[in-house]
Scaffold this motif. Structure first.
Motif, short mmCIF file in Angstrom:
data_model
loop_
_atom_site.label_atom_id
_atom_site.label_comp_id
_atom_site.label_asym_id
_atom_site.label_seq_id
_atom_site.Cartn_x
_atom_site.Cartn_y
_atom_site.Cartn_z
N UNK A 40 5.20 2.86 3.17
CA UNK A 40 4.79 2.98 4.57
C UNK A 40 6.03 2.85 5.44
N UNK A 41 6.28 3.85 6.28
CA UNK A 41 7.44 3.81 7.17
C UNK A 41 7.29 2.68 8.18
N UNK A 100 7.12 4.29 12.02
CA UNK A 100 6.03 5.19 12.42
C UNK A 100 4.70 4.87 11.77
N UNK A 101 4.72 4.10 10.69
CA UNK A 101 3.50 3.83 9.93
C UNK A 101 3.09 4.97 9.03
N UNK A 102 3.90 6.02 8.96
CA UNK A 102 3.55 7.18 8.13
C UNK A 102 3.51 6.80 6.66
#
Length: 210
Positions: free
Chosen positions: A142-143, A146-148
């Motif tokens: 999980x980035x 960004x939460x990507x």
């Protein structure tokens, strides 16, 4: 202790595990995900819960010592050994819709969802009761900014494993995952083994391969 059972690539199975027994999920060839579900044998409406588990653990990095909880906040499985330390409890089992969404140029497969639905049907689990699975060996970073979410190949090597102690009598669904990205683009088997409390203990239910 039961014999080591093998789940062929892109398939699944379901079986019962009694309280106190140890279930070990093994990646025999490396780089292969296994979707794991758990239901209470007494009431299959009690099911493994990603939300409860991540809430109580206060982390998405679940490994040795963490407990997997049910939707009723009861312990179902405790991780007692883990040679990988990289698993996912965010993403749902892959399905026909997964393949249509992410792999429109590849052959459609019923995925882990379809395999689990067929394997669990004899235990009274309807498809709509299949929740987010604990995805053994799945690598979903999980980035931090960004939460990507990304789905990368598993870091598990041949023979890596994760072991769980059953905290109640359980129906387990288990797959060798069918999605391309989850498994680095190829598909391999998954092994599992059940260790019972004592040599005189009798397994509750025989494995049912799908």
């Amino acid at each position: 202790m039961s014999d080591v059972e093998r789940i062929p690539p892109r398939s699944g199975t379901a079986f019962k595990v009694p309280a106190g027994a140890t279930l070990t999920v093994i990646d025999p060839e490396g780089c292969q995900v296994a979707d794991l579900l758990a239901f209470s044998s007494e009431d299959v409406n009690e099911v493994i819960s990603s939300g409860r588990t991540l809430d109580y653990a206060e982390t998405i990095a679940l490994t040795t010592g963490h407990v997997l909880y049910s939707n009723r906040s009861r312990p179902m499985l405790t991780i007692i050994d883990d040679t990988v330390g990289c698993h996912d409890f965010l993403l749902t089992p892959c399905s026909v819709d997964t393949f249509l969404h992410f792999y429109p140029d590849k052959p459609v497969h019923r995925g882990c969802f379809g395999n689990l639905a067929e394997a669990l049907e004899p235990y009274g689990v309807a498809p709509d009761r299949i929740p987010v699975a604990f995805n053994c060996f799945m690598n979903v970073p999980v980035d931090a900014q960004t939460g990507k979410l990304s789905v990368l190949p598993p870091v598990s090597k041949p023979g890596d494993r994760i072991s769980f102690q059953a905290e109640m009598d359980l129906v387990i669904g288990l797959t060798a995952c069918s999605a391309y990205a989850s498994n680095g683009g190829s598909f391999r088997p998954i092994d599992y083994q059940i260790e019972f409390l004592g040599s005189d203990d009798i397994p509750i239910g025989a494995p049912s391969n799908a």
